[in-house]
Scaffold this motif. Structure first.
Motif, PDB file in Angstrom:
ATOM      1  N   MET A   1     -16.856   4.229   4.500  1.00  0.00           N
ATOM      2  CA  MET A   1     -16.130   3.225   3.731  1.00  0.00           C
ATOM      3  C   MET A   1     -14.954   2.714   4.549  1.00  0.00           C
ATOM      4  N   HIS A   2     -14.759   1.398   4.554  1.00  0.00           N
ATOM      5  CA  HIS A   2     -13.649   0.807   5.274  1.00  0.00           C
ATOM      6  C   HIS A   2     -12.347   1.022   4.509  1.00  0.00           C
ATOM      7  N   PHE A   3     -11.237   1.048   5.271  1.00  0.00           N
ATOM      8  CA  PHE A   3      -9.925   1.223   4.657  1.00  0.00           C
ATOM      9  C   PHE A   3      -9.260  -0.134   4.513  1.00  0.00           C
ATOM     10  N   LEU A   4      -8.747  -0.398   3.318  1.00  0.00           N
ATOM     11  CA  LEU A   4      -8.020  -1.633   3.057  1.00  0.00           C
ATOM     12  C   LEU A   4      -6.823  -1.281   2.190  1.00  0.00           C
ATOM     13  N   ASP A   5      -5.618  -1.630   2.634  1.00  0.00           N
ATOM     14  CA  ASP A   5      -4.419  -1.243   1.899  1.00  0.00           C
ATOM     15  C   ASP A   5      -3.664  -2.435   1.317  1.00  0.00           C
ATOM     16  N   GLN A   6      -4.203  -3.648   1.449  1.00  0.00           N
ATOM     17  CA  GLN A   6      -3.587  -4.820   0.842  1.00  0.00           C
ATOM     18  C   GLN A   6      -4.683  -5.718   0.290  1.00  0.00           C
ATOM     19  N   ALA A   7      -4.411  -6.340  -0.845  1.00  0.00           N
ATOM     20  CA  ALA A   7      -5.400  -7.220  -1.468  1.00  0.00           C
ATOM     21  C   ALA A   7      -4.680  -8.244  -2.338  1.00  0.00           C
ATOM     22  N   ARG A   8      -5.319  -9.392  -2.486  1.00  0.00           N
ATOM     23  CA  ARG A   8      -4.801 -10.466  -3.337  1.00  0.00           C
ATOM     24  C   ARG A   8      -5.881 -10.799  -4.359  1.00  0.00           C
ATOM     25  N   VAL A   9      -5.509 -10.769  -5.650  1.00  0.00           N
ATOM     26  CA  VAL A   9      -6.479 -11.018  -6.705  1.00  0.00           C
ATOM     27  C   VAL A   9      -5.916 -12.028  -7.706  1.00  0.00           C
ATOM     28  N   PHE A  10      -6.826 -12.735  -8.352  1.00  0.00           N
ATOM     29  CA  PHE A  10      -6.470 -13.682  -9.402  1.00  0.00           C
ATOM     30  C   PHE A  10      -6.980 -13.125 -10.727  1.00  0.00           C
TER      31      PHE A  10
ATOM     32  N   LEU B   1      -1.785  -6.556  -4.370  1.00  0.00           N
ATOM     33  CA  LEU B   1      -1.868  -5.103  -4.447  1.00  0.00           C
ATOM     34  C   LEU B   1      -1.556  -4.517  -3.080  1.00  0.00           C
ATOM     35  N   ARG B   2      -0.725  -3.516  -3.076  1.00  0.00           N
ATOM     36  CA  ARG B   2      -0.370  -2.864  -1.813  1.00  0.00           C
ATOM     37  C   ARG B   2      -0.451  -1.357  -2.009  1.00  0.00           C
ATOM     38  N   LEU B   3      -1.253  -0.713  -1.186  1.00  0.00           N
ATOM     39  CA  LEU B   3      -1.464   0.730  -1.299  1.00  0.00           C
ATOM     40  C   LEU B   3      -0.563   1.473  -0.325  1.00  0.00           C
ATOM     41  N   LYS B   4       0.170   2.444  -0.863  1.00  0.00           N
ATOM     42  CA  LYS B   4       0.961   3.351  -0.032  1.00  0.00           C
ATOM     43  C   LYS B   4       0.482   4.760  -0.349  1.00  0.00           C
ATOM     44  N   LEU B   5      -0.205   5.349   0.613  1.00  0.00           N
ATOM     45  CA  LEU B   5      -0.785   6.666   0.396  1.00  0.00           C
ATOM     46  C   LEU B   5       0.302   7.681   0.055  1.00  0.00           C
ATOM     47  N   ILE B   6      -0.033   8.584  -0.834  1.00  0.00           N
ATOM     48  CA  ILE B   6       0.915   9.625  -1.238  1.00  0.00           C
ATOM     49  C   ILE B   6       0.598  10.894  -0.461  1.00  0.00           C
ATOM     50  N   ALA B   7       1.493  11.254   0.440  1.00  0.00           N
ATOM     51  CA  ALA B   7       1.329  12.451   1.259  1.00  0.00           C
ATOM     52  C   ALA B   7       2.664  13.174   1.342  1.00  0.00           C
TER      53      ALA B   7
ATOM     54  N   LYS C   1      -9.514  -1.046 -11.359  1.00  0.00           N
ATOM     55  CA  LYS C   1      -9.281   0.352 -11.001  1.00  0.00           C
ATOM     56  C   LYS C   1      -8.738   0.421  -9.574  1.00  0.00           C
ATOM     57  N   VAL C   2      -7.598   1.093  -9.442  1.00  0.00           N
ATOM     58  CA  VAL C   2      -6.917   1.171  -8.153  1.00  0.00           C
ATOM     59  C   VAL C   2      -6.620   2.630  -7.817  1.00  0.00           C
ATOM     60  N   PRO C   3      -6.442   2.957  -6.542  1.00  0.00           N
ATOM     61  CA  PRO C   3      -6.128   4.344  -6.160  1.00  0.00           C
ATOM     62  C   PRO C   3      -4.669   4.699  -6.450  1.00  0.00           C
ATOM     63  N   VAL C   4      -4.391   5.977  -6.412  1.00  0.00           N
ATOM     64  CA  VAL C   4      -3.027   6.463  -6.612  1.00  0.00           C
ATOM     65  C   VAL C   4      -2.140   5.962  -5.471  1.00  0.00           C
ATOM     66  N   GLY C   5      -0.964   5.464  -5.830  1.00  0.00           N
ATOM     67  CA  GLY C   5      -0.031   4.952  -4.832  1.00  0.00           C
ATOM     68  C   GLY C   5      -0.049   3.446  -4.693  1.00  0.00           C
ATOM     69  N   THR C   6      -0.721   2.742  -5.595  1.00  0.00           N
ATOM     70  CA  THR C   6      -0.820   1.283  -5.518  1.00  0.00           C
ATOM     71  C   THR C   6       0.402   0.642  -6.170  1.00  0.00           C
ATOM     72  N   GLN C   7       0.958  -0.338  -5.486  1.00  0.00           N
ATOM     73  CA  GLN C   7       2.064  -1.128  -6.017  1.00  0.00           C
ATOM     74  C   GLN C   7       1.561  -2.522  -6.353  1.00  0.00           C
TER      75      GLN C   7
ATOM     76  N   THR D   1      -8.819   3.555  -1.316  1.00  0.00           N
ATOM     77  CA  THR D   1      -8.719   2.306  -0.586  1.00  0.00           C
ATOM     78  C   THR D   1      -8.900   1.148  -1.569  1.00  0.00           C
ATOM     79  N   LEU D   2      -8.466  -0.042  -1.155  1.00  0.00           N
ATOM     80  CA  LEU D   2      -8.600  -1.242  -1.986  1.00  0.00           C
ATOM     81  C   LEU D   2      -9.779  -2.097  -1.532  1.00  0.00           C
ATOM     82  N   ILE D   3     -10.750  -1.486  -0.871  1.00  0.00           N
ATOM     83  CA  ILE D   3     -11.854  -2.241  -0.286  1.00  0.00           C
ATOM     84  C   ILE D   3     -12.661  -2.986  -1.347  1.00  0.00           C
ATOM     85  N   ASP D   4     -12.693  -2.494  -2.579  1.00  0.00           N
ATOM     86  CA  ASP D   4     -13.467  -3.171  -3.623  1.00  0.00           C
ATOM     87  C   ASP D   4     -12.967  -4.588  -3.874  1.00  0.00           C
TER      88      ASP D   4
END
Length: 343
Positions: free
Chosen positions: A1-10, A154-160, A89-95, A55-58
């Motif tokens: 699966m590809h990693f994507l940490d930013q997305a724009r949606v309408f 949408l901007r993903l910041k991984l929680i570590a 549906k978004v992963p944990v750490g999404t802003q 990831t926000l690949i979806d």
């Protein structure tokens, strides 16, 4: 699966259902009167935080989301049903950001958190609603309210708990592969790591999450190399492990290059607790290693650790130092550890 940490949606919520104009027309009922029901409310647009995504690949393949229109009212005083919501549906750490992308209006850090970003339109009133003593046969009904729409970023910041930083080829991916079950790509060339990697590290019966981000080079904050966009994934870390390649020309200058980029990025990264370590000590001569240690000590202000992922030299000590800082940070925040399970 590809990693994507930013997305724009309408996104757009559903319109409300229209009210109904209806009159009773049953046998033996002389004065039936109006019985048109109200329309149903349109579906909301909801963002939900789930645990099975990282990831926000979806959102690369679907950028438009719309709630369903509410059902229209019907005769016999039957109200229309509410339209189903659109759930993102978004992963944990999404802003979540508006179009200006200045400040997030929501930060989803726990599984199960939900945010309603668009409210569905109200349903229209049927003609039964407008019946009065002076108007006993109204022939009007309201249309449904139009739904809301907006553009989200949408901007993903991984929680570590801990983050790995350093120049390219500093041994970050190798270190992560040794201390965890993660399988990052490892190669003898710069920018082997193209997107962040997460690994769960176990030490002394404890576990914590470590994040490895692509290497930084001079001018990364200006977009040189892969830039500094991935530094957002270490903003939530409690401690940073800064690896400096012992085989480099000048360990002190390499350290200052990365610190300059961290300072240019901001986000409080330079204020985080930092463990500095000289990596790849197994492939350098003792004299050169001694010089590198002294250069790095002058640059960071204290004696650095000496690491070798290949021979596991001081790897356990580095992990214990990380867990010590994590525990101290949790105590300072008042986060109590859950008691161990006992039968």
């Amino acid at each position: 699966m590809h990693f994507l940490d930013q997305a724009r949606v309408f996104v757009r919520s559903g319109d409300g259902g229209a009210g109904c104009v209806s009159f009773r027309s049953e046998k033996f009922i002389e004065f039936g009167g109006p019985d048109g029901g109200d329309g149903g409310r349109g579906g909301d647009v909801i963002v939900e935080c789930v645990s099975d995504l990282n990831t926000l690949i979806d959102f690369r393949y679907q950028q438009h989301f719309k709630g369903k229109t509410g059902m229209h009212g019907m005769g016999k005083n039957r109200a229309g049903g509410k339209g189903p919501p659109a759930i993102l549906k978004v992963p944990v750490g999404t802003q979540l950001f508006d179009e200006d992308q200045e400040e997030p209006f929501a930060d989803l850090t726990e599984v199960g958190q939900t945010v309603r970003v668009c409210r569905g339109g109200n349903g229209g009133f049927g003609n039964a609603y407008f019946k009065t003593s002076t108007n006993q046969a109204p022939r009007r009904a309201n249309p449904g309210e139009v739904g809301e729409e907006r553009t989200l970023f949408l901007r993903l910041k991984l929680i570590a708990d801990a983050g790995l930083v350093g120049l390219p080829n500093a041994g970050k991916s190798t270190f992560l592969s040794v201390v965890s079950a993660a399988k990052p790509k490892i190669g003898a060339y710069p920018f082997t790591t193209l997107h962040p990697q997460l690994g769960v590290v176990a030490i002394d019966g404890r576990e914590f999450v470590m994040a490895d981000i692509p290497g930084l080079i001079e001018g990364a904050h200006e977009g040189i190399g892969l830039g500094d966009r991935f530094l957002g994934h270490v903003e939530r870390c409690r401690v940073i492990l800064h690896l400096v390649d012992a085989t480099g020309e000048h360990a002190g200058k390499d350290y200052k290059t990365v610190r300059t980029e961290l300072n240019a990025y901001g986000g409080g990264l330079t204020d985080k607790r930092e463990i500095v370590a000289l990596s790849k000590i197994d492939v350098v001569e003792p004299d050169h290693l001694k010089k590198q240690v002294e250069r790095l000590r002058r640059a960071c202000g204290h004696t650095p650790m000496r690491l070798s992922s290949a021979t596991r030299t001081n790897v356990t000590e580095a992990l214990r130092a990380i867990t010590g800082i994590i525990d101290a940070d949790k105590v300072a925040e008042g986060i109590a550890e859950a008691p161990a399970w006992q039968p």
